[in-house]
Design a protein around this motif. Structure first.
Motif, PDB file in Angstrom:
ATOM      1  N   ILE A   1       0.885  -1.166   0.000  1.00  0.00           N
ATOM      2  CA  ILE A   1       0.000   0.000   0.000  1.00  0.00           C
ATOM      3  C   ILE A   1       0.924   1.217   0.000  1.00  0.00           C
ATOM      4  CG2 ILE A   1      -1.945   1.125   1.111  1.00  0.00           C
ATOM      5  CD1 ILE A   1      -2.427  -1.823   0.321  1.00  0.00           C
ATOM      6  N   VAL A   2       1.106   1.848  -1.136  1.00  0.00           N
ATOM      7  CA  VAL A   2       2.055   2.960  -1.280  1.00  0.00           C
ATOM      8  C   VAL A   2       1.352   4.258  -0.892  1.00  0.00           C
ATOM      9  CG1 VAL A   2       3.716   4.096  -2.778  1.00  0.00           C
ATOM     10  CG2 VAL A   2       3.124   1.697  -3.169  1.00  0.00           C
ATOM     11  N   LYS A   3       1.802   4.870   0.198  1.00  0.00           N
ATOM     12  CA  LYS A   3       1.105   6.031   0.751  1.00  0.00           C
ATOM     13  C   LYS A   3       1.804   7.354   0.469  1.00  0.00           C
ATOM     14  CE  LYS A   3      -1.102   3.452   4.512  1.00  0.00           C
ATOM     15  NZ  LYS A   3      -1.355   3.370   5.970  1.00  0.00           N
ATOM     16  N   GLU A   4       3.132   7.341   0.318  1.00  0.00           N
ATOM     17  CA  GLU A   4       3.870   8.588   0.141  1.00  0.00           C
ATOM     18  C   GLU A   4       4.952   8.434  -0.914  1.00  0.00           C
ATOM     19  OE1 GLU A   4       5.598   9.825   3.796  1.00  0.00           O
ATOM     20  OE2 GLU A   4       3.678  10.206   4.797  1.00  0.00           O
ATOM     21  N   ILE A   5       5.239   9.532  -1.588  1.00  0.00           N
ATOM     22  CA  ILE A   5       6.390   9.587  -2.488  1.00  0.00           C
ATOM     23  C   ILE A   5       7.169  10.859  -2.173  1.00  0.00           C
ATOM     24  CG2 ILE A   5       5.062  10.728  -4.325  1.00  0.00           C
ATOM     25  CD1 ILE A   5       6.861   9.210  -6.333  1.00  0.00           C
ATOM     26  N   THR A   6       8.484  10.721  -2.047  1.00  0.00           N
ATOM     27  CA  THR A   6       9.356  11.860  -1.768  1.00  0.00           C
ATOM     28  C   THR A   6      10.325  12.036  -2.929  1.00  0.00           C
ATOM     29  OG1 THR A   6       9.231  11.525   0.622  1.00  0.00           O
ATOM     30  CG2 THR A   6      11.079  12.829  -0.198  1.00  0.00           C
ATOM     31  N   PHE A   7      10.442  13.266  -3.410  1.00  0.00           N
ATOM     32  CA  PHE A   7      11.379  13.592  -4.484  1.00  0.00           C
ATOM     33  C   PHE A   7      12.566  14.338  -3.885  1.00  0.00           C
ATOM     34  CE2 PHE A   7       7.452  13.022  -6.755  1.00  0.00           C
ATOM     35  CZ  PHE A   7       7.825  12.459  -7.968  1.00  0.00           C
ATOM     36  N   GLY A   8      13.770  13.760  -4.049  1.00  0.00           N
ATOM     37  CA  GLY A   8      14.983  14.479  -3.696  1.00  0.00           C
ATOM     38  C   GLY A   8      15.376  15.417  -4.834  1.00  0.00           C
ATOM     39  N   LYS A   9      16.211  16.423  -4.528  1.00  0.00           N
ATOM     40  CA  LYS A   9      16.573  17.415  -5.541  1.00  0.00           C
ATOM     41  C   LYS A   9      18.071  17.705  -5.512  1.00  0.00           C
ATOM     42  CE  LYS A   9      12.131  19.804  -4.886  1.00  0.00           C
ATOM     43  NZ  LYS A   9      11.524  21.076  -4.480  1.00  0.00           N
ATOM     44  N   TYR A  10      18.495  18.429  -6.515  1.00  0.00           N
ATOM     45  CA  TYR A  10      19.872  18.902  -6.579  1.00  0.00           C
ATOM     46  C   TYR A  10      20.071  19.987  -5.514  1.00  0.00           C
ATOM     47  CZ  TYR A  10      24.230  20.577  -8.713  1.00  0.00           C
ATOM     48  OH  TYR A  10      25.536  20.939  -8.941  1.00  0.00           O
ATOM     49  N   GLU A  11      21.288  20.288  -5.153  1.00  0.00           N
ATOM     50  CA  GLU A  11      21.560  21.237  -4.078  1.00  0.00           C
ATOM     51  C   GLU A  11      21.227  22.683  -4.452  1.00  0.00           C
ATOM     52  OE1 GLU A  11      25.686  21.178  -3.157  1.00  0.00           O
ATOM     53  OE2 GLU A  11      26.356  21.540  -5.216  1.00  0.00           O
ATOM     54  N   LYS A  12      20.977  22.919  -5.729  1.00  0.00           N
ATOM     55  CA  LYS A  12      20.594  24.258  -6.192  1.00  0.00           C
ATOM     56  C   LYS A  12      19.344  24.150  -7.052  1.00  0.00           C
ATOM     57  CE  LYS A  12      25.487  25.631  -6.562  1.00  0.00           C
ATOM     58  NZ  LYS A  12      26.534  26.101  -7.512  1.00  0.00           N
ATOM     59  N   THR A  13      18.746  25.288  -7.348  1.00  0.00           N
ATOM     60  CA  THR A  13      17.633  25.277  -8.301  1.00  0.00           C
ATOM     61  C   THR A  13      18.120  24.756  -9.639  1.00  0.00           C
ATOM     62  OG1 THR A  13      18.084  27.551  -8.985  1.00  0.00           O
ATOM     63  CG2 THR A  13      16.519  27.240  -7.167  1.00  0.00           C
TER      64      THR A  13
ATOM     65  N   HIS B   1      16.092  11.881  -7.130  1.00  0.00           N
ATOM     66  CA  HIS B   1      15.972  10.775  -6.181  1.00  0.00           C
ATOM     67  C   HIS B   1      14.487  10.556  -5.859  1.00  0.00           C
ATOM     68  CE1 HIS B   1      16.671   8.085  -2.831  1.00  0.00           C
ATOM     69  NE2 HIS B   1      16.015   8.881  -2.014  1.00  0.00           N
ATOM     70  N   ILE B   2      14.118   9.294  -5.660  1.00  0.00           N
ATOM     71  CA  ILE B   2      12.736   8.963  -5.292  1.00  0.00           C
ATOM     72  C   ILE B   2      12.759   8.016  -4.098  1.00  0.00           C
ATOM     73  CG2 ILE B   2      10.625   7.771  -5.991  1.00  0.00           C
ATOM     74  CD1 ILE B   2      11.254   8.631  -8.859  1.00  0.00           C
ATOM     75  N   GLN B   3      11.923   8.338  -3.127  1.00  0.00           N
ATOM     76  CA  GLN B   3      11.716   7.433  -1.993  1.00  0.00           C
ATOM     77  C   GLN B   3      10.220   7.156  -1.874  1.00  0.00           C
ATOM     78  OE1 GLN B   3      11.722   8.578   2.403  1.00  0.00           O
ATOM     79  NE2 GLN B   3      13.716   7.558   2.252  1.00  0.00           N
ATOM     80  N   LEU B   4       9.873   5.880  -1.736  1.00  0.00           N
ATOM     81  CA  LEU B   4       8.478   5.471  -1.571  1.00  0.00           C
ATOM     82  C   LEU B   4       8.274   4.960  -0.156  1.00  0.00           C
ATOM     83  CD1 LEU B   4       7.989   3.495  -4.912  1.00  0.00           C
ATOM     84  CD2 LEU B   4       7.313   5.858  -4.441  1.00  0.00           C
ATOM     85  N   LYS B   5       7.152   5.347   0.446  1.00  0.00           N
ATOM     86  CA  LYS B   5       6.807   4.860   1.774  1.00  0.00           C
ATOM     87  C   LYS B   5       5.405   4.262   1.751  1.00  0.00           C
ATOM     88  CE  LYS B   5       9.669   7.666   4.852  1.00  0.00           C
ATOM     89  NZ  LYS B   5       9.667   8.596   6.025  1.00  0.00           N
ATOM     90  N   GLY B   6       5.225   3.222   2.551  1.00  0.00           N
ATOM     91  CA  GLY B   6       3.916   2.594   2.616  1.00  0.00           C
ATOM     92  C   GLY B   6       3.938   1.381   3.521  1.00  0.00           C
ATOM     93  N   ASN B   7       2.995   0.498   3.298  1.00  0.00           N
ATOM     94  CA  ASN B   7       2.857  -0.700   4.121  1.00  0.00           C
ATOM     95  C   ASN B   7       2.926  -1.927   3.228  1.00  0.00           C
ATOM     96  OD1 ASN B   7       2.145  -2.719   5.904  1.00  0.00           O
ATOM     97  ND2 ASN B   7       0.455  -1.575   6.835  1.00  0.00           N
TER      98      ASN B   7
END
Length: 720
Positions: free
Chosen positions: A58-70, A140-146
């Protein structure tokens, strides 16, 4: 045990680079590594990245990492889909990233009909990058869930059952549409799956099977009375109708002004107007407009001579319709004035026609300092005022009222004033201040914003404004009982009214709607301000903005000004929540060649949408058109009589389009005999059923989706 954990995945498919290249980069969060990203070769579709989870979850969250600058390749807009296979996915998110270096986390849709929805595949589809014509990058992508097997297994059992049930319903719909009665009844009896609510089954029986058109109409009338069409009506777009108000013949009316204030008492049908700036000086006159009599009355030419406030603009006032009191706070003072920077606070008794000075310095009572372009609203039930934002005035203020502020200006926070006890309380300070009460969240203060109070939801709705050179378009609520802040949108990822200044907003608690009329807008492309009016409606329950009116014409032609108000800012807008009518007065038209010109025109705005009676009329029109075509085949003379009576009354003959449609129906009666014979053959038993089914399918669209047959069709699933 916490049911949300980081989920493991592998790169399943991507549209550009090899999976090996992507796997070596996208799985690791390295914000200082320019090469640690998935980057598409082009910005033309199809571009996508598909992730395969180690196991269903059950995928509840997705987090996008970014470069250190715009970075120009960051995703300004994207979509996320998910499903158990890479070919059967549903949309889980439609959003975008800010162009900064901070990771962003989004909640994914993970339930269907209140049941958890399992995924094995997650697909990210870029739509637009921050840099025009640049390719897309995901750092970068991180997925969180159960992914607990017992939880996922239960959701899979439900999901498979749900898919099986929906497949059967699609078959039932197909069989009934084609009059395969025996197959339909056999499948329904065997599976015990119901196609729809019993009400819709009855409607189908009356209309399609029996052809009992009168009983069909009666059933629809009962349905309308039960409110089953309300949801459909609510989804229909409003149509704006502006009307100029020309007061009675005495010609007494407020003069041209901007930066004035208005409030309305819908029970006595009275609008009050006070003060403003006429282009040369501040005003101190108080007016009331009697809606029923359509006339202005000057209550006072100078309220300061009657114990009331001095001349001012950029102040705020609000009315208590139960206690018949008007509260007034704040004003703008020019930098040339080096004295009396205290915040006076007045109340006006509309029945006694009497002003009272509550205090000559609210700051000394624990309230706000002297401010302008703030917002103030009233909780009638608790007899409490709320004041938020505004620029704090001090002798060194040098800016104009509607221009950008100088460096490091001071903004006022959120305050409450309890009328019976005459007590001020600071609820929240400016987010940049360190003096916020301990334990309270901060709020970014601003000027020229909107703030409204919803008594049923016990929340302040705060939208947009300006802070120094920054135009804000964020939208959030503040619960006055729990002091919780809820960010509805940050203005970056969804369609909202353009970032602007001096927009005017009203609230209808009964309809759960917020209305916003824009004013001075920030044109990011031209790097300058522009006067463009647009009217937006926010549906609180649906969390949806819709733009129903725009006027960005700078020519201000005489023709347009007779049918709708010219674009302006520093105007005033009030709302009669009983009769559902807005009233607009005055403002600044923003004519650079005439900087002192202000307006004194007066308008009403009525928002109209499809009514219940109009929807019923449309339903009856569909039904009677079908009945009429069937009568032609049997008895042309009877058809003529039916056309002139029953069918005719379902048309609005004042509408040119509807009149044309009616004439086309009437023309069926005057075709050659061969054509009539063709018409007769068209309405044999089989075709009658088919055409009645088309009418039924149209009527079904007006009902709530949860009680109807499926929207999709079985044949649409067949691909060539």
């Amino acid at each position: 045990m916490n049911d949300v954990r980081v989920l493991k995945y592998a790169i399943h498919q991507c549209s550009s680079f090899s999976s090996t290249y992507v796997a070596e980069n996208i799985l690791w969060d390295r914000p200082n590594d320019q090469s640690s990203r998935w980057s598409s070769e082009t910005n033309h579709p199809p571009q996508f990245l598909v992730l395969k989870l180690e196991r269903a979850a059950i995928v509840k969250e997705i987090t996008f990492g970014k470069y250190e600058k715009t970075h120009v390749c960051n995703l300004k807009k994207f979509k996320v889909s998910g499903g158990m296979t890479d070919s059967t996915m549903i949309e889980l998110l439609d959003s975008g990233l800010k162009n900064d270096s901070q990771p962003e986390t989004f909640t994914l849709k993970h339930t269907i009909k209140a049941h958890l929805f399992p995924c094995r595949f997650i697909k990210i589809t870029p739509i637009q990058s921050w840099g025009p014509s640049f390719n897309f990058s995901i750092w970068h992508i991180q997925l969180k869930g159960n992914d607990d097997p017992s939880v996922v297994k239960e959701s899979l059992i439900w999901f498979n059952h749900y898919r099986e049930r929906e497949a059967i319903r699609l078959c039932l719909k197909h069989f009934r549409q084609h009059n395969y009665t025996e197959v339909f009844e056999s499948l329904q009896k065997r599976t015990r799956v119901q196609l729809e609510d019993e009400l819709l089954t009855k409607l189908h029986e009356l209309l399609v099977v029996r052809g009992d058109f009168k009983a069909t109409e009666e059933l629809l009338e009962e349905t309308a009375c039960k409110g089953l069409f309300d949801e459909y009506i609510r989804k229909q777009a409003y149509k704006p109708k502006w009307m100029p108000i020309n007061p009675a013949s005495n010609n007494v009316r407020p003069g041209m002004r901007g930066g004035h204030q208005m409030c309305i008492d819908p029970y006595s049908e009275t609008i009050y107007l006070y003060g403003g700036w006429d282009g040369s000086q501040d005003l101190a006159d108080l007016w009331c407009y009697n809606i029923a009599k359509s006339e202005w009355i000057c209550i006072s030419k100078d309220t300061s001579l009657e114990g009331g406030p001095s001349a001012r603009s950029c102040h705020k006032m609000c009315l208590d319709p139960q206690r018949k009191k008007i509260f007034l706070l704040g004003r703008y003072l020019d930098s040339a004035i080096h004295y009396f920077f205290q915040s006076d606070f007045y109340v006006y008794d509309t029945e006694a026609n009497k002003w009272q000075l509550i205090t000559d310095d609210t700051a000394a009572m624990g309230g706000p300092k002297l401010v302008f372009d703030h917002q103030m609203c009233l909780d009638v039930e608790k007899n409490t005022l709320y004041v938020f934002g505004g620029r704090i005035l001090s002798p060194n203020v040098t800016d104009e009222r509607h221009t950008s502020c100088p460096d490091q200006p001071n903004f006022s926070g959120l305050f409450s004033y309890h009328v019976p006890t005459n007590m001020w309380h600071k609820l929240c300070d400016d987010i940049s201040s360190t003096s916020s009460p301990q334990g309270n969240q901060g709020i970014k203060s601003r000027i020229g914003h909107s703030m409204l109070f919803h008594e049923k939801l016990r929340s302040l709705y705060i939208f947009a404004g300006q802070r120094q050179k920054e135009y804000l378009s964020d939208f959030f609520t503040y619960n006055v009982d729990t002091h919780e802040i809820n960010v509805i949108c940050d203005g970056e990822h969804s369609e909202v009214p353009a970032a602007g200044f001096t927009q005017r907003a009203t609230l209808d608690a009964e309809l759960n709607e917020i209305h916003v009329l824009s004013g001075l807008n920030k044109d990011k492309d031209k790097r300058e301000d522009s006067v463009k009016n647009s009217f937006w409606v926010y549906d609180i329950l649906q969390n949806r903005w819709s733009c129903i009116y725009k006027n960005d014409s700078m020519c201000n032609s005489v023709v347009n000004e007779k049918s709708e108000p010219c674009p302006r800012f520093a105007h005033q807008l009030v709302y009669d929540n009983i009769k559902k009518i807005h009233y607009l007065f005055g403002g600044n038209p923003g004519r650079s060649h005439l900087p002192k010109v202000r307006l004194d025109d007066f308008w009403t705005l009525k928002l109209t949408r499809l009514s219940k009676s109009e929807l019923l009329r449309n339903c009856k029109k569909l039904i009677r058109e079908q009945h009429f075509k069937e009568i032609i085949a049997e008895n042309p003379l009877e058809a003529v009589q039916y056309l002139q009576s029953e069918l005719s009354e379902t048309f609005d003959h004042s509408d040119a389009e509807e009149q044309k449609m009616f004439q086309l129906l009437a023309s069926l009666m005057f075709k050659e005999n061969t054509q009539k014979n063709e018409s007769i053959s068209e309405y044999d038993s089989h075709n009658c059923y088919k055409n009645r089914t088309k009418v039924f399918d149209t009527l079904v669209d007006y009902f709530p989706e949860e009680i109807t047959q499926p929207k999709s069709n079985l044949v649409d699933l067949i691909l060539l």
